[in-house]
Design a protein around this motif. Structure first.
Motif, PDB file in Angstrom:
ATOM      1  N   UNK A  40      -3.487   9.673  -1.649  1.00 45.16           N
ATOM      2  CA  UNK A  40      -2.076  10.052  -1.670  1.00 45.16           C
ATOM      3  C   UNK A  40      -1.206   9.050  -0.913  1.00 45.16           C
ATOM      4  N   UNK A  41      -1.696   8.565   0.215  1.00 44.01           N
ATOM      5  CA  UNK A  41      -0.939   7.566   0.965  1.00 44.01           C
ATOM      6  C   UNK A  41      -0.814   6.255   0.191  1.00 44.01           C
ATOM      7  N   UNK A  42      -1.812   5.943  -0.618  1.00 45.39           N
ATOM      8  CA  UNK A  42      -1.760   4.693  -1.373  1.00 45.39           C
ATOM      9  C   UNK A  42      -0.651   4.712  -2.417  1.00 45.39           C
ATOM     10  N   UNK A  43      -0.262   5.887  -2.883  1.00 47.45           N
ATOM     11  CA  UNK A  43       0.853   5.964  -3.823  1.00 47.45           C
ATOM     12  C   UNK A  43       2.148   5.448  -3.198  1.00 47.45           C
ATOM     13  N   UNK A  75       3.352  -8.234   4.456  1.00 49.64           N
ATOM     14  CA  UNK A  75       3.984  -7.271   5.348  1.00 49.64           C
ATOM     15  C   UNK A  75       3.221  -5.964   5.425  1.00 49.64           C
ATOM     16  N   UNK A  76       3.983  -4.879   5.563  1.00 52.32           N
ATOM     17  CA  UNK A  76       3.340  -3.576   5.755  1.00 52.32           C
ATOM     18  C   UNK A  76       2.605  -3.102   4.511  1.00 52.32           C
ATOM     19  N   UNK A  77       3.068  -3.478   3.332  1.00 51.92           N
ATOM     20  CA  UNK A  77       2.370  -3.078   2.102  1.00 51.92           C
ATOM     21  C   UNK A  77       0.982  -3.682   2.015  1.00 51.92           C
ATOM     22  N   UNK A  78       0.865  -4.949   2.392  1.00 52.24           N
ATOM     23  CA  UNK A  78      -0.439  -5.611   2.374  1.00 52.24           C
ATOM     24  C   UNK A  78      -1.358  -5.027   3.451  1.00 52.24           C
ATOM     25  N   UNK A  79      -0.803  -4.799   4.630  1.00 50.99           N
ATOM     26  CA  UNK A  79      -1.602  -4.227   5.711  1.00 50.99           C
ATOM     27  C   UNK A  79      -2.086  -2.831   5.344  1.00 50.99           C
ATOM     28  N   UNK A  80      -1.199  -2.034   4.774  1.00 54.70           N
ATOM     29  CA  UNK A  80      -1.593  -0.681   4.356  1.00 54.70           C
ATOM     30  C   UNK A  80      -2.654  -0.748   3.265  1.00 54.70           C
ATOM     31  N   UNK A 109      -0.489   3.017  -5.481  1.00 52.11           N
ATOM     32  CA  UNK A 109      -1.929   3.203  -5.403  1.00 52.11           C
ATOM     33  C   UNK A 109      -2.719   2.184  -6.178  1.00 52.11           C
ATOM     34  N   UNK A 110      -2.352   0.934  -6.078  1.00 53.46           N
ATOM     35  CA  UNK A 110      -3.075  -0.091  -6.818  1.00 53.46           C
ATOM     36  C   UNK A 110      -2.863   0.057  -8.303  1.00 53.46           C
ATOM     37  N   UNK A 111      -1.597   0.195  -8.701  1.00 53.27           N
ATOM     38  CA  UNK A 111      -1.213   0.384 -10.106  1.00 53.27           C
ATOM     39  C   UNK A 111      -1.840   1.647 -10.686  1.00 53.27           C
ATOM     40  N   UNK A 112      -1.874   2.710  -9.920  1.00 51.59           N
ATOM     41  CA  UNK A 112      -2.377   4.051 -10.241  1.00 51.59           C
ATOM     42  C   UNK A 112      -3.894   4.136 -10.389  1.00 51.59           C
ATOM     43  N   UNK A 113      -4.584   3.033 -10.631  1.00 47.55           N
ATOM     44  CA  UNK A 113      -6.033   3.089 -10.802  1.00 47.55           C
ATOM     45  C   UNK A 113      -6.729   3.473  -9.505  1.00 47.55           C
ATOM     46  N   UNK A 136      -9.595   7.440  -6.232  1.00 48.71           N
ATOM     47  CA  UNK A 136      -9.708   8.110  -4.932  1.00 48.71           C
ATOM     48  C   UNK A 136      -9.555   9.618  -5.070  1.00 48.71           C
ATOM     49  N   UNK A 137      -8.597  10.057  -5.870  1.00 52.97           N
ATOM     50  CA  UNK A 137      -8.386  11.494  -6.049  1.00 52.97           C
ATOM     51  C   UNK A 137      -9.585  12.135  -6.743  1.00 52.97           C
TER      52      UNK A 137
END
Length: 124
Positions: free
Chosen positions: A80-83, A41-46, A89-93, A98-99
């Protein structure tokens, strides 16, 4: 000084590598998810979109250091959007990579050789 060392010092190398790794990590989390951690869904697309944007921003930092402010801002916004969009954000990693890459890109300043060569003025 070797060619690689000269190129590495002419661009925000660490920022580019970290940002590219952040995008690869976000994509890898989505691409390798199976079983209980299946993302759709949208999580995978994002995850795919933000990961691709981070990879492009990282490669931009490595190949076009003049665009470091834009690519650094893109890395920070995508992190920030990945959070919110992609499971923290990919399990914070991915977010942390990115940050860190975005901040390093914004902080990087090119070093110019101050020694005059061949009649060139020292301060142009």
């Amino acid at each position: 000084m070797t060619g690689f060392t000269r190129w590495r010092r002419s661009c925000p190398f660490t920022a580019g590598v970290l940002t590219t790794l952040a995008g690869a990590e976000l994509i890898a989390v989505i691409a390798t998810s199976t079983g209980v951690l299946r993302f759709s869904g949208t999580g995978a697309t994002a995850g795919w979109v933000l990961g691709a944007l981070l990879v492009v921003a990282g490669l931009t930092l490595l190949c076009q250091p003049v665009l470091r402010h834009f690519a650094g801002a893109v890395a920070l916004v995508c992190g920030l959007l990945s959070l919110v969009q992609t499971n923290l954000g990919g399990f914070l990693l991915g977010f942390l990579l990115a940050a860190t890459g975005g901040v390093l890109a914004l902080a990087w300043v090119p070093v110019h050789d101050a020694s005059p060569r061949g009649g060139e003025p020292a301060n142009p």
